[in-house]
Design a protein around this motif. Sequence first.
Motif, PDB file in Angstrom:
ATOM      1  N   VAL A  60       0.869  -1.177   0.000  1.00 53.99           N
ATOM      2  CA  VAL A  60       0.000   0.000   0.000  1.00 53.99           C
ATOM      3  C   VAL A  60       0.907   1.228   0.000  1.00 53.99           C
ATOM      4  O   VAL A  60       1.820   1.331   0.830  1.00 53.99           O
ATOM      5  CB  VAL A  60      -0.927   0.032   1.247  1.00 53.99           C
ATOM      6  N   MET A  79      -5.387  -5.065  -7.882  1.00 52.23           N
ATOM      7  CA  MET A  79      -5.236  -3.787  -7.180  1.00 52.23           C
ATOM      8  C   MET A  79      -6.238  -3.800  -6.029  1.00 52.23           C
ATOM      9  O   MET A  79      -7.420  -4.123  -6.227  1.00 52.23           O
ATOM     10  CB  MET A  79      -5.508  -2.622  -8.128  1.00 52.23           C
ATOM     11  N   PRO A 104     -10.850  -0.296  -3.089  1.00 55.10           N
ATOM     12  CA  PRO A 104     -10.912   0.846  -2.163  1.00 55.10           C
ATOM     13  C   PRO A 104     -11.657   0.511  -0.867  1.00 55.10           C
ATOM     14  O   PRO A 104     -11.284   1.004   0.206  1.00 55.10           O
ATOM     15  CB  PRO A 104     -11.679   1.909  -2.963  1.00 55.10           C
ATOM     16  N   ILE A 147      -9.126  -1.014   1.460  1.00 51.39           N
ATOM     17  CA  ILE A 147      -8.212   0.013   1.998  1.00 51.39           C
ATOM     18  C   ILE A 147      -8.925   0.774   3.121  1.00 51.39           C
ATOM     19  O   ILE A 147      -8.355   1.029   4.186  1.00 51.39           O
ATOM     20  CB  ILE A 147      -7.805   1.009   0.880  1.00 51.39           C
ATOM     21  N   PRO A 200      -8.535   5.739   0.880  1.00 55.76           N
ATOM     22  CA  PRO A 200      -8.304   5.215  -0.481  1.00 55.76           C
ATOM     23  C   PRO A 200      -8.127   6.322  -1.529  1.00 55.76           C
ATOM     24  O   PRO A 200      -7.686   6.044  -2.648  1.00 55.76           O
ATOM     25  CB  PRO A 200      -9.566   4.388  -0.778  1.00 55.76           C
ATOM     26  N   TYR A 215      -4.191   6.679  -0.867  1.00 57.53           N
ATOM     27  CA  TYR A 215      -3.363   5.479  -1.036  1.00 57.53           C
ATOM     28  C   TYR A 215      -4.062   4.428  -1.890  1.00 57.53           C
ATOM     29  O   TYR A 215      -5.289   4.318  -1.865  1.00 57.53           O
ATOM     30  CB  TYR A 215      -3.059   4.844   0.322  1.00 57.53           C
ATOM     31  N   ASN A 216      -3.280   3.692  -2.623  1.00 54.98           N
ATOM     32  CA  ASN A 216      -3.810   2.491  -3.279  1.00 54.98           C
ATOM     33  C   ASN A 216      -2.773   1.383  -3.126  1.00 54.98           C
ATOM     34  O   ASN A 216      -1.757   1.556  -2.439  1.00 54.98           O
ATOM     35  CB  ASN A 216      -4.180   2.774  -4.734  1.00 54.98           C
TER      36      ASN A 216
END
Length: 349
Positions: A217, A290, A293, A296, A303, A306-307
């Motif tokens: 992340v 990936m 969201p 996260i 989100p 950050y991803n």
Amino acid sequence: MPEDMNINAVRDSFTESLAGASTLQELDEIRVKFTGKKGTLTQLLRSLGKLPPEKRKEIGQSLNTLRDEIENELDLAGRRIRDSENEKQEISERIDVTLPQKGRISGAFHPVLQTMHELADIMQGLGYSVASGPEVEEDYYNFECLNVPPWHPARDMQDTFYFPDGKLLRTHTSPVQIRSMLQYGAPLRIVCPGKVYRRDNDTTHSPMFTQMEGLLVDKNVSFSMMKGTMSEMLNAFFGKSLRYRFRASYFPFTEPSMELDMECVECSGHDAHCRVCHGTGWLEVAGMGMVHPNVIRAGKIDPDEYNGFAFGIGLDRMAMLKYGIGDLRLFFDGNISYFMSGFGGAEKC
Ligand code: PHE
């Protein structure tokens, strides 16, 4: 002269007895027979007194000489016998230091544990830390915060062992994604090798198997970073540069999701009858994508800022491929001789 004749006869008889003696005990018997208290020679010496004085000296000297000779020869023979007995003992106790060793059986890691260590080491080299989580997990971490609500059909994909209190045996290592985000925040790079459980049991599935989760992340994480990381990790693990194929797939906790196929390590796609890839040239090795969201967010990370990417790789399969182990069940078998012999003899999977 009868005494002379006696002396010669005693000498001959002694020589004959000595020639037939081969043990110390026999020598002792000879000693008693000739020079013991009642021995032949002793008797003769005692009878010296009966001889006329002019003979006494001469015969006496001869008898003494003979006694010295006898004692001398007995001593020599005794030494010879002792020497040869010592030699025999030495030979029987001799150690041949040039013989090969019997071989010592030393402990070894289980191939799956070995695989875990190797992959974790490689990932640590890429800056990842090793995280862990409980095998008895809560529904929340295993499913719900991974974007799998109770009604979600994806739960059927992972037939779950439940406990009466609602807890479960984790079906994958993905719950450690959330636990790590909650514990460490962002940015974050972790791998988590460990046991997982599903209601599966046949020749290619065991109800307990092993996975390694990976999670990165950070800001502006790209799909290509994930592809690069995966190929770097697997190339390092197999010790050669392989080809990879990313196929679109679906997991509730990643978007987009991919499955990673790796070039067949056995035939590189050149054998239409390959036992490992069944002629397809490709091996399915990992799920990834990936990070969604929602996941996260469940990790209390924003989100919008950050991803990340995440992957899950099956370690039993990795161990089988790397070490040429043909049957998954050997991993759970109590017979260690197969592994101690360097995995010899089994067919490839
Ligand atoms: N948890 C998934 C499984 O067990 C694998 C996976 C991990 C997929 C992380 C995507 C991201 O099948």
